[in-house]
Design a protein around this motif. Sequence first.
Motif, PDB file in Angstrom:
ATOM      1  N   TYR A   1      58.834  18.688 -25.087  1.00 46.24           N
ATOM      2  CA  TYR A   1      58.051  17.477 -25.337  1.00 46.24           C
ATOM      3  C   TYR A   1      57.009  17.293 -24.237  1.00 46.24           C
ATOM      4  CZ  TYR A   1      56.982  12.549 -26.155  1.00 46.24           C
ATOM      5  OH  TYR A   1      56.339  11.366 -26.392  1.00 46.24           O
ATOM      6  N   GLU A   2      57.416  17.546 -22.988  1.00 43.84           N
ATOM      7  CA  GLU A   2      56.498  17.381 -21.855  1.00 43.84           C
ATOM      8  C   GLU A   2      55.482  18.525 -21.789  1.00 43.84           C
ATOM      9  OE1 GLU A   2      56.286  15.064 -19.450  1.00 43.84           O
ATOM     10  OE2 GLU A   2      58.065  13.836 -19.803  1.00 43.84           O
ATOM     11  N   TYR A   3      55.918  19.746 -22.137  1.00 45.04           N
ATOM     12  CA  TYR A   3      55.063  20.930 -22.002  1.00 45.04           C
ATOM     13  C   TYR A   3      55.086  21.742 -23.295  1.00 45.04           C
ATOM     14  CZ  TYR A   3      55.369  19.702 -17.086  1.00 45.04           C
ATOM     15  OH  TYR A   3      55.307  19.028 -15.893  1.00 45.04           O
ATOM     16  N   PRO A   4      54.464  21.229 -24.334  1.00 44.16           N
ATOM     17  CA  PRO A   4      54.549  21.891 -25.638  1.00 44.16           C
ATOM     18  C   PRO A   4      53.867  23.251 -25.681  1.00 44.16           C
ATOM     19  CG  PRO A   4      52.945  20.094 -25.700  1.00 44.16           C
ATOM     20  CD  PRO A   4      53.654  19.987 -24.393  1.00 44.16           C
TER      21      PRO A   4
ATOM     22  N   ASN B   1      64.058  42.936 -10.143  1.00 48.31           N
ATOM     23  CA  ASN B   1      62.856  43.525 -10.742  1.00 48.31           C
ATOM     24  C   ASN B   1      61.929  42.472 -11.336  1.00 48.31           C
ATOM     25  OD1 ASN B   1      63.695  46.139 -10.130  1.00 48.31           O
ATOM     26  ND2 ASN B   1      64.865  46.324 -12.032  1.00 48.31           N
ATOM     27  N   LYS B   2      62.266  41.210 -11.119  1.00 50.97           N
ATOM     28  CA  LYS B   2      61.446  40.073 -11.523  1.00 50.97           C
ATOM     29  C   LYS B   2      61.239  39.992 -13.038  1.00 50.97           C
ATOM     30  CE  LYS B   2      59.204  39.640  -7.047  1.00 50.97           C
ATOM     31  NZ  LYS B   2      57.953  39.466  -6.298  1.00 50.97           N
ATOM     32  N   GLU B   3      62.277  40.377 -13.789  1.00 53.34           N
ATOM     33  CA  GLU B   3      62.215  40.191 -15.240  1.00 53.34           C
ATOM     34  C   GLU B   3      62.471  38.728 -15.604  1.00 53.34           C
ATOM     35  OE1 GLU B   3      64.381  43.071 -17.632  1.00 53.34           O
ATOM     36  OE2 GLU B   3      64.316  44.482 -15.950  1.00 53.34           O
ATOM     37  N   TYR B   4      63.155  38.006 -14.710  1.00 55.78           N
ATOM     38  CA  TYR B   4      63.355  36.566 -14.883  1.00 55.78           C
ATOM     39  C   TYR B   4      62.428  35.810 -13.936  1.00 55.78           C
ATOM     40  CZ  TYR B   4      67.910  37.598 -17.097  1.00 55.78           C
ATOM     41  OH  TYR B   4      68.910  38.048 -17.909  1.00 55.78           O
ATOM     42  N   ASP B   5      61.867  34.694 -14.420  1.00 57.07           N
ATOM     43  CA  ASP B   5      61.163  33.759 -13.536  1.00 57.07           C
ATOM     44  C   ASP B   5      62.154  32.786 -12.914  1.00 57.07           C
ATOM     45  OD1 ASP B   5      58.617  34.789 -14.282  1.00 57.07           O
ATOM     46  OD2 ASP B   5      58.754  33.652 -16.146  1.00 57.07           O
TER      47      ASP B   5
ATOM     48  N   ASN C   1      56.128  31.197  -7.372  1.00 55.35           N
ATOM     49  CA  ASN C   1      55.888  29.809  -6.982  1.00 55.35           C
ATOM     50  C   ASN C   1      54.781  29.163  -7.815  1.00 55.35           C
ATOM     51  OD1 ASN C   1      56.552  27.607  -5.372  1.00 55.35           O
ATOM     52  ND2 ASN C   1      54.876  28.009  -3.962  1.00 55.35           N
ATOM     53  N   GLU C   2      54.666  29.563  -9.080  1.00 60.30           N
ATOM     54  CA  GLU C   2      53.620  28.984  -9.923  1.00 60.30           C
ATOM     55  C   GLU C   2      53.981  27.560 -10.308  1.00 60.30           C
ATOM     56  OE1 GLU C   2      52.966  31.610 -13.150  1.00 60.30           O
ATOM     57  OE2 GLU C   2      52.299  33.258 -11.875  1.00 60.30           O
ATOM     58  N   GLN C   3      52.976  26.778 -10.622  1.00 64.07           N
ATOM     59  CA  GLN C   3      53.180  25.355 -10.844  1.00 64.07           C
ATOM     60  C   GLN C   3      54.112  25.074 -12.015  1.00 64.07           C
ATOM     61  OE1 GLN C   3      52.076  22.957  -8.717  1.00 64.07           O
ATOM     62  NE2 GLN C   3      53.463  21.678  -9.907  1.00 64.07           N
ATOM     63  N   ILE C   4      54.042  25.889 -13.067  1.00 67.31           N
ATOM     64  CA  ILE C   4      54.880  25.615 -14.233  1.00 67.31           C
ATOM     65  C   ILE C   4      56.356  25.829 -13.892  1.00 67.31           C
ATOM     66  CG2 ILE C   4      54.734  27.947 -15.224  1.00 67.31           C
ATOM     67  CD1 ILE C   4      54.791  24.553 -17.072  1.00 67.31           C
ATOM     68  N   VAL C   5      56.647  26.779 -12.981  1.00 63.62           N
ATOM     69  CA  VAL C   5      58.028  26.989 -12.530  1.00 63.62           C
ATOM     70  C   VAL C   5      58.495  25.764 -11.743  1.00 63.62           C
ATOM     71  CG1 VAL C   5      59.520  28.373 -11.036  1.00 63.62           C
ATOM     72  CG2 VAL C   5      57.846  29.502 -12.510  1.00 63.62           C
ATOM     73  N   ILE C   6      57.651  25.284 -10.847  1.00 64.61           N
ATOM     74  CA  ILE C   6      57.995  24.106 -10.039  1.00 64.61           C
ATOM     75  C   ILE C   6      58.197  22.886 -10.933  1.00 64.61           C
ATOM     76  CG2 ILE C   6      57.238  22.606  -8.156  1.00 64.61           C
ATOM     77  CD1 ILE C   6      57.936  25.557  -7.422  1.00 64.61           C
ATOM     78  N   ASN C   7      57.334  22.728 -11.931  1.00 60.98           N
ATOM     79  CA  ASN C   7      57.472  21.600 -12.859  1.00 60.98           C
ATOM     80  C   ASN C   7      58.774  21.683 -13.644  1.00 60.98           C
ATOM     81  OD1 ASN C   7      55.012  20.667 -12.021  1.00 60.98           O
ATOM     82  ND2 ASN C   7      53.886  21.316 -13.825  1.00 60.98           N
ATOM     83  N   PHE C   8      59.131  22.894 -14.062  1.00 64.86           N
ATOM     84  CA  PHE C   8      60.388  23.098 -14.785  1.00 64.86           C
ATOM     85  C   PHE C   8      61.568  22.647 -13.916  1.00 64.86           C
ATOM     86  CE2 PHE C   8      64.159  25.472 -15.914  1.00 64.86           C
ATOM     87  CZ  PHE C   8      64.142  25.533 -17.298  1.00 64.86           C
TER      88      PHE C   8
ATOM     89  N   GLU D   1      54.278  30.965 -19.836  1.00 63.71           N
ATOM     90  CA  GLU D   1      55.467  31.592 -20.389  1.00 63.71           C
ATOM     91  C   GLU D   1      56.516  31.692 -19.297  1.00 63.71           C
ATOM     92  OE1 GLU D   1      56.556  35.798 -22.630  1.00 63.71           O
ATOM     93  OE2 GLU D   1      54.598  34.874 -22.873  1.00 63.71           O
ATOM     94  N   LEU D   2      57.748  31.283 -19.599  1.00 62.76           N
ATOM     95  CA  LEU D   2      58.833  31.329 -18.621  1.00 62.76           C
ATOM     96  C   LEU D   2      59.978  32.179 -19.150  1.00 62.76           C
ATOM     97  CD1 LEU D   2      59.196  27.672 -17.267  1.00 62.76           C
ATOM     98  CD2 LEU D   2      58.290  29.662 -16.082  1.00 62.76           C
TER      99      LEU D   2
END
Length: 296
Positions: A116-119, A138-142, A276-283, A93-94
């Motif tokens: 399409y890439e990350y359904p 407050n880290k409400e946004y990634d 620094n999670e992978q899904i953030v980096i992929n995004f 979830e982002l």
Amino acid sequence: MDNFNLNLFKYFYYVVIYNGVTNASKNLKVAQPSLSLSIKKLESDLNKVLINRSSKQFQLTDDGYKLFETLKPAFESIERNIVFSNDNKKYLELNIGIRYSYADSILSEFIKRFQYEYPKVKLNIDLYSKLNFDKINNKEYDIIIDDDDYIKQAENVAVESLCEIENYFICGNELIEEYRNVKSIQELDVVPFISYRPSLKSGKFKQFCYQNDVGFLETININESELYFKLIRDNLGIGFSNKLLLKKYLNDKTLYKLNVEEKLFNDKISIAYTKNEQIVINFIKLLKKYIAEELE
């Protein structure tokens, strides 16, 4: 089946989820030929055709659809247990914060590609007209995407430059006849102008006009992009906007670029992220690739 191989079912399930072997290969990091052979092996073991290979688009047969529906509850249950296993935290979830104008120019088409890439990734997108730094701190946004000047005021986040987007003066098909041969911004002095409000661009634009001793007759001030471009297409005045937002209108010739010789300022856009999670980096990687292609 004498030799039960769960991997064959897994590969089939994700080929369906990712809408084809090519995309499944990228996401599963399995070689495409190996994936294709696995699907054929499963078909052979079941003595059923699962994928319609005569269709140009990815398409299941009736047997393929029935098998997918049988597998779906089991794999969804496995995925839920993985996603929520670590302190009940949703890794897929982002939460994204982005200014209205950049959402229109950057995210509108990109979201299709990302989904399409990350359904399996859920996107929570918060559009704003003024950045709320408390939500970042407050880290409400990634992820936040905004003007470079704003983002650099955020604390305790990683910041990367995303792109620079050119800006143009634009007008509709009737006004282009009047302004087609305009070469200098000085010739646009006291021209009916429609301004687009929700960004730092309005302040930068006014400063730019002041420095060039140009005054526009501001007839409409608006903060909604579709209506903004419609009014310009209706020849109510000229406008000023960025290359990404204008691309489709310039391509279909519903708006026209004015060729003033002065160098106009670019929009400098940055992206900030709080983890620094992978899904953030992929995004971020996919977004940078998308923008580079769109700006070519």
